[in-house]
Design an enzyme around this catalytic site. Structure first.
Site: not given
Ligand code: RIB
Ligand code: CA
Length: 318
Positions: A247
């Site tokens: 992500h």
């Molecule tokens: O949903 C994914 C996000 O939530 C990413 O930033 C992960 O690190 C968590 O913070």
């Protein structure tokens, strides 16, 4: 001969989290492109006491103890903190064993660092890169409204439309944890580039991609592989996917090579009233309303190009 561009000044706001860690390593591996003015920790994946420690562990791993690290908000604006140890493990950086950090926290609160930096720097020169709940950013905007006019751009990981939710059926974790903070940021008028699950779920850590990190032969490559080995088990089980979505590094990769991503400039608003759909990013992807566009909402990524960039840059680290 065209003079090389000056590195882009950024502040990373983060809740490490293995994917945050990879994003921070990517940013620190590119000093000629990115001038990381500081990193601010926020409660999210794990409580603040751990996220602020994890940021320092990551900076030491990258050999960048020169980067000031600030502790910020330990809870969302209106809700009890929701964490994600089920994904990231107890420490937030489960996977490889790493020594406690030696470098100290910088003095002062993260929110004051964000305000002071944006006040001091020329308008339009600092980009904010939030990788977790938006509590620090929103608090800074509320405490010093004048800084919203100084921010060049916010490039954040959060939200979802076609992919819908990962922490509830309708909400992505970062937005869900602090929807009121997200509403402040999305209504701030600051230019917004959003990396939602719609695009991060196309940046999967398949085995060949993970082995490419492990085979770099440096400690950082090994750490990225071992973090991924741990972090991906949750998503592979839940989605039956070929790997885990990386992500947060999508934000830094966008700063380094925006052509890797494709999206639309649309209206995105945040659900804060409903218990059922709290934290939903209501993205007007099909432009069915006349609500003004406020965000470039990404939907596609050149995944091979993304991992090529990531591997090349991580190779530069210790
Ligand atoms: O949903 C994914 C996000 O939530 C990413 O930033 C992960 O690190 C968590 O913070
Ligand atoms: Ca994160």
């Amino acid at each position: 001969m065209v003079a090389p561009m000056a590195p882009r000044k950024i502040i990373i706001d983060t809740d490490p989290g293995q994917d945050d860690a990879v994003a921070i390593l990517l940013a620190l591996a590119a000093p000629e492109d990115l001038d990381v003015l500081g990193i601010t920790a926020v409660a999210g994946n794990v409580p603040l006491a751990l996220t602020q420690k994890n940021v320092r562990i990551i900076c030491e791993l990258a050999g960048r103890t020169d980067i000031p690290v600030y502790a910020g908000a330990d809870a969302p604006l209106r809700h009890k903190l929701v964490t994600a140890e089920h994904v990231h493990g107890k420490t937030g950086l489960d996977g490889p064993r790493l020594p406690d950090p030696q470098m100290p926290l910088a003095d002062g609160h993260a929110v004051d660092f964000i305000i002071e930096t944006l006040t001091a720097q020329p308008a339009g020169t600092v980009t904010l890169v939030p990788l977790g709940p938006l509590t620090n950013i929103a608090t800074a905007f509320e405490k010093a409204p004048h800084i919203t006019g100084k921010v060049a751009e916010i490039v954040l990981m959060g939200g979802a439309y076609f992919e819908v939710g990962n922490i509830t059926p309708t909400a992505e974790f970062n937005i869900y944890v602090d929807p009121e903070a997200a509403e402040i940021v999305f209504k701030s008028g600051v230019p917004l580039t959003v990396m939602p699950l719609d695009v991060t779920h196309k940046a999967l850590t398949t085995r060949p991609r993970v082995e490419a990190f492990r085979n770099l032969g440096n400690q950082s490559g090994r750490m990225v592989a071992e973090w991924t080995d741990f972090f991906e088990r949750f998503d592979k089980e839940k989605y039956g996917s070929a790997g885990a979505p990386l992500h947060d590094p999508c934000t830094i990769a966008y700063l380094l090579d925006p052509d890797l991503f494709k999206g639309r400039h649309i209206n995105v608003e945040i659900e804060t009233q409903s218990q059922l759909t709290r934290g939903m990013t209501v993205a007007d992807w099909w432009r069915v309303t006349d609500r003004p566009a406020n965000a470039t909402f990404m939907g596609d990524v050149d995944a091979d190009g993304f991992f090529r960039l990531l591997t090349q840059r991580i190779a530069r680290l210790p």
